[in-house]
Write a protein that holds these residues in place. Sequence first.
Motif, PDB file in Angstrom:
ATOM      1  N   CYS A 159       7.685 -37.923 -14.160  1.00  0.00           N
ATOM      2  CA  CYS A 159       8.556 -37.973 -13.162  1.00  0.00           C
ATOM      3  C   CYS A 159       9.913 -38.162 -13.416  1.00  0.00           C
ATOM      4  O   CYS A 159      11.042 -37.671 -13.144  1.00  0.00           O
ATOM      5  CB  CYS A 159       8.262 -39.000 -12.069  1.00  0.00           C
ATOM      6  N   THR A 160       9.963 -39.403 -14.639  1.00  0.00           N
ATOM      7  CA  THR A 160      11.368 -39.529 -15.139  1.00  0.00           C
ATOM      8  C   THR A 160      11.821 -38.569 -15.718  1.00  0.00           C
ATOM      9  O   THR A 160      12.962 -38.105 -15.635  1.00  0.00           O
ATOM     10  CB  THR A 160      11.345 -40.908 -15.959  1.00  0.00           C
ATOM     11  N   ALA A 163      13.183 -35.741 -13.474  1.00  0.00           N
ATOM     12  CA  ALA A 163      14.320 -36.226 -12.934  1.00  0.00           C
ATOM     13  C   ALA A 163      15.645 -36.122 -13.700  1.00  0.00           C
ATOM     14  O   ALA A 163      16.589 -35.757 -13.307  1.00  0.00           O
ATOM     15  CB  ALA A 163      14.378 -37.701 -12.289  1.00  0.00           C
ATOM     16  N   ALA A 354      11.248 -43.701  -5.312  1.00  0.00           N
ATOM     17  CA  ALA A 354      12.874 -43.182  -5.275  1.00  0.00           C
ATOM     18  C   ALA A 354      13.384 -43.525  -4.258  1.00  0.00           C
ATOM     19  O   ALA A 354      13.744 -44.805  -4.164  1.00  0.00           O
ATOM     20  CB  ALA A 354      12.644 -41.499  -5.110  1.00  0.00           C
ATOM     21  N   GLN A 389      12.372 -36.627  -8.427  1.00  0.00           N
ATOM     22  CA  GLN A 389      11.453 -37.737  -8.657  1.00  0.00           C
ATOM     23  C   GLN A 389      10.409 -37.559  -7.504  1.00  0.00           C
ATOM     24  O   GLN A 389       9.360 -38.076  -7.820  1.00  0.00           O
ATOM     25  CB  GLN A 389      12.291 -39.236  -8.717  1.00  0.00           C
ATOM     26  N   SER A 392       8.343 -34.455  -8.233  1.00  0.00           N
ATOM     27  CA  SER A 392       7.207 -34.780  -9.010  1.00  0.00           C
ATOM     28  C   SER A 392       6.065 -35.821  -8.639  1.00  0.00           C
ATOM     29  O   SER A 392       4.822 -35.389  -8.814  1.00  0.00           O
ATOM     30  CB  SER A 392       8.030 -35.441 -10.379  1.00  0.00           C
ATOM     31  N   SER A 393       6.632 -37.063  -8.118  1.00  0.00           N
ATOM     32  CA  SER A 393       5.557 -37.858  -7.714  1.00  0.00           C
ATOM     33  C   SER A 393       4.523 -37.392  -6.577  1.00  0.00           C
ATOM     34  O   SER A 393       3.242 -37.359  -6.572  1.00  0.00           O
ATOM     35  CB  SER A 393       6.221 -39.406  -7.245  1.00  0.00           C
TER      36      SER A 393
END
Length: 532
Positions: A159-160, A163, A354, A389, A392-393
Amino acid sequence: MSATAVSNTQAKYKLDTEEKPSLKYPNEKPKKQQLFEETPLVVAVITYIGYGVLVVFGYIRDMMRLYKFERTKGAKEAGRKGFVPLYSDFESFYTRNLYMRIRDCWNRPIASVAGAEIELMERVTEDYNWTMTTTTNKTKVINMGSYNYLGFGECEGLCTNQAVSAMKECGVSTCSSRMEIGMSSLQKQLESMVARFVGKEDAVCLGMGFATNSTCIPSLIGPGCCLVSDELNHASLVLGSRLSGAKVYVFKHNDMVSLEKVLKDAIVQGQPRTHRPWKKVIIVVEGIYSMEGSIVKLKEIIELKKKYKAYLYLDEAHSIGALGPTGRGVVEYFGCSPSDVDVMMGTFTKSFGAAGGYIAANKNIVDHIRSLSHASAYSAAMSPAVIQQIMSSMSIIMGEDGTDNGQIRLKQLKDNVRYFREKIQDMGFIIYGHDASPIIPILLYMPAKIAAFSHELLKRGVAVVVVGFPATPIIESRSRFCLSAAHTPEMIDKVLVALDEVGDKLQLKYSKMRPARPLKLDESIKNKFKYE
Ligand SMILES: Cc1ncc(COP(=O)(O)O)c(C=O)c1O
């Protein structure tokens, strides 16, 4: 309204109907329970005495300040003749004389990602908390306070990385509202992903969860409408309700008898003075209540809303991602249909690590909000990095990343909640809420114990959130533990050993329902984490 008030209407220990086989849903497995143990009488009396002593000392100190025996450090009312005071008297009295004493338990600056562990910055004070200075020392502690339910509050991993890539490509901000030139293709993708995730036709996403409630409710209803609100609804819902101009009626927390009575009375009476029928009737509730750890009785509410032809607005800030076999929240948890909830609201600050909020509903409702909600029309669109973020999560939760990472996180959270709750109850603490809730409030009651609890746990390497009046009823101060999938079994055991010691030291094991039993953990684990 307090949990005590809930329990007053029922037996001494309130076990919600969910525990017993329901008459309405006899085939459903009885399993989870939602409990609010009544405050023991002695504890209630001592708590009131404690506040009484603090108030008396507060007045003595105020008198000393008046006669210049003590220096006044807080802001002072100018006392201009004919003017009403700017600040409410009791509020400033409370802040000056009670809150200031233990202010160090709140607003602690952090110096790391709010993951399972967190770095707290040390603060020192030389004037009894009136001013504080941050030193360069940092302490790494276990974080039991952040709403990081699925552990996506991290600064590394998929995720990071995604992002960061989104930020490199699109910048940090779109520098414009969506109605001008701020609407990115990323945000469009996010909105359709959210709609798909919660099972609605369309969704609109906004930069702030608080503003989602406070500006979208007024765009949906207005004068001539009736809004029926749970008395423990979040401040953003309360603000939105007030700003809407609708007539607001409040029902007792999660109490279906009270809700039905309020609905019936409101509909029979109609609008004030004219008694005309309401233009709209809307019920506003939350999925999980963050101060009580209780879960909304969704099935019963859906039945009532159908019976009385009302709309339902559900705030899933804490339940989305954290409840249900695939993380789709309280609707999935109870096996309800998303079509029975007219407006599904949620935030991205909790389970998705987020920021922002969403409203998911039918397309016409969502389009209406897109053009009329102040947060949509007058505020900059969401940050691309934040959108990424969330996407993705969410795709991990849905398993669309091609792994079972989402399922593992959901299972880990569920296991952590069950394990922690059972052990806490075994130790004899009074806790509130639903068995499946990742928020677990432990009752502290007495004002002196609020600070002592926070300090003692911090010494043992555990950071917790403590909450007192006015955020809770005056005698129901508590500490709110938030479980996360990122907490390892070892971390949870360390917290349990610390709680066991602090519970004994501060005599917090008040439960009469489940009298205290020794913490059942391997001696080696207890010895490893022992402080005293
Ligand atoms: C029920 C509820 N709704 C809305 C919000 C506001 O969300 P945010 O903090 O993302 O702005 C919160 C915040 O905790 C909440 O608990």
